[in-house]
Design a protein around this motif. Structure first.
Motif, PDB file in Angstrom:
ATOM      1  N   ILE A 162       0.830  -1.210   0.000  1.00 53.57           N
ATOM      2  CA  ILE A 162       0.000   0.000   0.000  1.00 53.57           C
ATOM      3  C   ILE A 162       0.860   1.254   0.000  1.00 53.57           C
ATOM      4  CG2 ILE A 162      -1.672   1.338   1.350  1.00 53.57           C
ATOM      5  CD1 ILE A 162      -2.808  -1.345   2.331  1.00 53.57           C
ATOM      6  N   GLY A 163       1.856   1.288   0.906  1.00 53.98           N
ATOM      7  CA  GLY A 163       2.731   2.457   0.979  1.00 53.98           C
ATOM      8  C   GLY A 163       3.556   2.631  -0.270  1.00 53.98           C
ATOM      9  N   GLY A 164       4.035   1.504  -0.846  1.00 57.52           N
ATOM     10  CA  GLY A 164       4.815   1.587  -2.080  1.00 57.52           C
ATOM     11  C   GLY A 164       3.998   2.125  -3.239  1.00 57.52           C
ATOM     12  N   ALA A 165       2.733   1.698  -3.318  1.00 58.96           N
ATOM     13  CA  ALA A 165       1.866   2.186  -4.394  1.00 58.96           C
ATOM     14  C   ALA A 165       1.609   3.680  -4.238  1.00 58.96           C
ATOM     15  CB  ALA A 165       0.533   1.423  -4.367  1.00 58.96           C
ATOM     16  N   ALA A 166       1.405   4.130  -2.995  1.00 65.87           N
ATOM     17  CA  ALA A 166       1.165   5.559  -2.756  1.00 65.87           C
ATOM     18  C   ALA A 166       2.400   6.380  -3.125  1.00 65.87           C
ATOM     19  CB  ALA A 166       0.791   5.791  -1.289  1.00 65.87           C
ATOM     20  N   GLY A 167       3.588   5.899  -2.721  1.00 61.05           N
ATOM     21  CA  GLY A 167       4.815   6.621  -3.040  1.00 61.05           C
ATOM     22  C   GLY A 167       5.083   6.670  -4.534  1.00 61.05           C
ATOM     23  N   ALA A 168       4.859   5.544  -5.231  1.00 59.82           N
ATOM     24  CA  ALA A 168       5.078   5.512  -6.679  1.00 59.82           C
ATOM     25  C   ALA A 168       4.117   6.448  -7.406  1.00 59.82           C
ATOM     26  CB  ALA A 168       4.917   4.080  -7.193  1.00 59.82           C
ATOM     27  N   ALA A 169       2.861   6.451  -6.952  1.00 56.92           N
ATOM     28  CA  ALA A 169       1.866   7.303  -7.597  1.00 56.92           C
ATOM     29  C   ALA A 169       2.219   8.776  -7.451  1.00 56.92           C
ATOM     30  CB  ALA A 169       0.479   7.031  -7.003  1.00 56.92           C
ATOM     31  N   THR A 170       2.631   9.191  -6.253  1.00 52.20           N
ATOM     32  CA  THR A 170       2.970  10.606  -6.054  1.00 52.20           C
ATOM     33  C   THR A 170       4.275  10.969  -6.767  1.00 52.20           C
ATOM     34  OG1 THR A 170       4.032  10.017  -3.945  1.00 52.20           O
ATOM     35  CG2 THR A 170       1.753  10.816  -3.862  1.00 52.20           C
ATOM     36  N   TYR A 171       5.221  10.030  -6.825  1.00 51.93           N
ATOM     37  CA  TYR A 171       6.486  10.323  -7.516  1.00 51.93           C
ATOM     38  C   TYR A 171       6.242  10.591  -9.002  1.00 51.93           C
ATOM     39  CZ  TYR A 171      11.137   9.816  -9.493  1.00 51.93           C
ATOM     40  OH  TYR A 171      12.308  10.036 -10.172  1.00 51.93           O
ATOM     41  N   PHE A 172       5.502   9.693  -9.653  1.00 52.66           N
ATOM     42  CA  PHE A 172       5.270   9.864 -11.091  1.00 52.66           C
ATOM     43  C   PHE A 172       4.351  11.051 -11.372  1.00 52.66           C
ATOM     44  CE2 PHE A 172       6.569   5.335 -11.131  1.00 52.66           C
ATOM     45  CZ  PHE A 172       7.643   5.493 -12.002  1.00 52.66           C
ATOM     46  N   THR A 173       3.417  11.314 -10.455  1.00 53.58           N
ATOM     47  CA  THR A 173       2.568  12.505 -10.633  1.00 53.58           C
ATOM     48  C   THR A 173       3.416  13.772 -10.519  1.00 53.58           C
ATOM     49  OG1 THR A 173       0.650  11.365  -9.678  1.00 53.58           O
ATOM     50  CG2 THR A 173       0.599  13.784  -9.699  1.00 53.58           C
ATOM     51  N   GLY A 174       4.288  13.794  -9.500  1.00 49.59           N
ATOM     52  CA  GLY A 174       5.187  14.943  -9.356  1.00 49.59           C
ATOM     53  C   GLY A 174       6.115  15.097 -10.532  1.00 49.59           C
ATOM     54  N   HIS A 175       6.616  13.986 -11.063  1.00 46.13           N
ATOM     55  CA  HIS A 175       7.524  14.027 -12.215  1.00 46.13           C
ATOM     56  C   HIS A 175       6.810  14.600 -13.449  1.00 46.13           C
ATOM     57  CE1 HIS A 175      10.843  12.911 -14.801  1.00 46.13           C
ATOM     58  NE2 HIS A 175      10.013  12.255 -15.602  1.00 46.13           N
ATOM     59  N   LEU A 176       5.571  14.161 -13.695  1.00 45.79           N
ATOM     60  CA  LEU A 176       4.812  14.655 -14.835  1.00 45.79           C
ATOM     61  C   LEU A 176       4.524  16.141 -14.692  1.00 45.79           C
ATOM     62  CD1 LEU A 176       2.294  11.713 -15.365  1.00 45.79           C
ATOM     63  CD2 LEU A 176       4.244  12.338 -16.827  1.00 45.79           C
ATOM     64  N   LEU A 177       4.150  16.560 -13.489  1.00 42.35           N
ATOM     65  CA  LEU A 177       3.882  17.984 -13.259  1.00 42.35           C
ATOM     66  C   LEU A 177       5.153  18.805 -13.394  1.00 42.35           C
ATOM     67  CD1 LEU A 177       1.402  17.799 -10.247  1.00 42.35           C
ATOM     68  CD2 LEU A 177       0.880  18.452 -12.603  1.00 42.35           C
ATOM     69  N   GLY A 178       6.264  18.261 -12.886  1.00 40.08           N
ATOM     70  CA  GLY A 178       7.526  18.989 -12.975  1.00 40.08           C
ATOM     71  C   GLY A 178       7.962  19.194 -14.406  1.00 40.08           C
ATOM     72  N   VAL A 179       7.777  18.162 -15.224  1.00 34.85           N
ATOM     73  CA  VAL A 179       8.144  18.263 -16.632  1.00 34.85           C
ATOM     74  C   VAL A 179       7.240  19.241 -17.364  1.00 34.85           C
ATOM     75  CG1 VAL A 179       8.223  17.001 -18.818  1.00 34.85           C
ATOM     76  CG2 VAL A 179       9.149  15.948 -16.728  1.00 34.85           C
ATOM     77  N   SER A 180       5.911  19.150 -17.103  1.00 31.76           N
ATOM     78  CA  SER A 180       4.978  20.018 -17.824  1.00 31.76           C
ATOM     79  C   SER A 180       5.125  21.466 -17.412  1.00 31.76           C
ATOM     80  CB  SER A 180       3.546  19.540 -17.573  1.00 31.76           C
ATOM     81  OG  SER A 180       3.224  19.653 -16.198  1.00 31.76           O
ATOM     82  N   LEU A 181       5.401  21.706 -16.116  1.00 31.85           N
ATOM     83  CA  LEU A 181       5.536  23.092 -15.645  1.00 31.85           C
ATOM     84  C   LEU A 181       6.925  23.653 -15.942  1.00 31.85           C
ATOM     85  CD1 LEU A 181       3.743  22.840 -12.161  1.00 31.85           C
ATOM     86  CD2 LEU A 181       2.866  23.828 -14.293  1.00 31.85           C
ATOM     87  N   GLY A 182       7.886  22.738 -16.058  1.00 23.75           N
ATOM     88  CA  GLY A 182       9.245  23.195 -16.332  1.00 23.75           C
ATOM     89  C   GLY A 182       9.418  23.625 -17.744  1.00 23.75           C
TER      90      GLY A 182
END
Length: 348
Positions: free
Chosen positions: A328-348
């Motif tokens: 459960i914790g691994g899925a939550a961490g992976a989801a937020t990491y990839f969401t943050g990565h996508l947002l970082g790329v799009s906003l960057g």
């Protein structure tokens, strides 16, 4: 409060109780509990008659008829639709007796065999504080680890930004948990104190009527009627013990659970901080990718240990509990990491 107003409030309270009991009895049609709530409705009507005597003494006219208020009508409709067990917390808050029969799976399990059994059963249990601490640590661990992973994905591992975000998440989450726990325990305590105060007053004024209601509840749990009456009469003879028993058996309340709001808030704050601090530790000693790997490693270990600890309360195997929490914790961490990565790329 004048004697007239006090008597009128008492009359309204008992008439409202009788109204609710009758509707609960209808919802329990065909079960052994139907008879209990029908008897409680009759007992409440008898209590209302006693208040009518007090109204007459105070020189006040007895109301021609009882009109249930909006709250009572709404709750009655919800009981019919959702069932009594689902509405038990709301009914307890409205001082509806007999709710203790819904707190355990078996009525026979609830039935005291002797007076001593009544007191002994009430002293059992008590893992609540440890359970709250474990879940508080778990909340802090998963939420802050997920936040750190999300920020790491968005900032490409900028250590200073991750550390600041993690500290902010720790404090924000801890204060939120503490304030929520304070309000929750404070509200519960005020409700318990109000209802126990009403029960104390009724016990002082009408001890025999209270004994009769208690006997009905014990009989509904499977105790012989004669024995139920004997146990109830014996309990009522001791006011302190009687009040404790009435609060538990009639209202489904546990006076021992009147915890301190501040104590609960501080405990919640510390538990959340403990869990939320774990994924921050690697960034105190390292930076960049090594620190991020450290976060994943130490968080994975902590998640497994928390999951294994929770198995103490669920009765499941510790290894399975640890692996489930890790997943459960691994899925939550992976989801937020990839969401943050996508947002970082799009906003960057």
């Amino acid at each position: 409060m004048s004697a007239r107003h006090h008597a009128l409030e008492g009359w309204l309270e008992e008439k409202r109780s009788a109204y609710l009991y009758r509707n609960i009895a209808l919802a329990e049609t065909g079960t052994s509990r139907q008879g209990l709530f029908t008897e409680l409705a009759n007992a409440a009507e008898q209590q209302a008659k006693l208040w009518e005597i007090e109204l007459t003494k105070a020189g006040s006219a007895i109301p021609a008829r009882f009109q249930p208020d909006l709250r009572s009508r709404l709750v009655s409709n919800l009981v019919k639709r959702l069932g009594t067990r689902t509405m038990r917390p709301v009914l307890s808050a409205m001082k509806v007796r007999g709710m203790a029969i819904y707190t355990h799976a078996s009525a026979q399990h609830l039935m005291p065999a002797t007076i001593e059994d009544v007191g002994q059963r009430h002293r059992l249990g008590g893992h609540g504080n440890l359970r709250a601490a474990v879940f508080g640590i778990n909340d802090g661990l998963i939420s802050n680890a997920s936040l750190i992973m999300g920020v790491a994905g968005a900032t490409m591992g900028q250590s200073q930004m991750i550390l600041i975000s993690g500290l902010a998440g720790l404090l924000a989450g801890a204060f939120s948990m503490a304030s929520g726990e304070y309000i929750s325990v404070r509200s519960q305590r005020e409700m318990f104190e109000y209802q126990i105060g009403l029960e104390r007053e009724e016990l002082a004024q009408y001890p025999q009527e209270e004994a009769a209601e208690l006997a009905l509840i014990y009989a509904a749990k499977g105790m012989d009627k004669t024995e139920a009456e004997r146990v109830a009469d014996t309990l009522i003879a001791d006011p302190d013990r009687a009040l404790d028993t009435l609060a538990r058996e009639e209202l489904g309340l546990n006076p021992d659970e009147l915890g301190s709001p501040w104590g609960a808030a501080v405990s919640s704050f510390l538990a959340f901080c403990t869990g939320a601090a774990i994924p921050l530790l690697p960034f105190l000693f390292s930076t960049g990718l090594p620190a991020l790997r450290g976060v994943m490693g130490i968080t994975a270990l902590a998640l497994f240990l928390v999951g294994a600890s929770i198995s103490l309360f669920t009765g499941r195997q510790a290894i399975l509990g640890g692996l489930r929490m890790l997943l459960i914790g691994g899925a939550a961490g992976a989801a937020t990491y990839f969401t943050g990565h996508l947002l970082g790329v799009s906003l960057g």
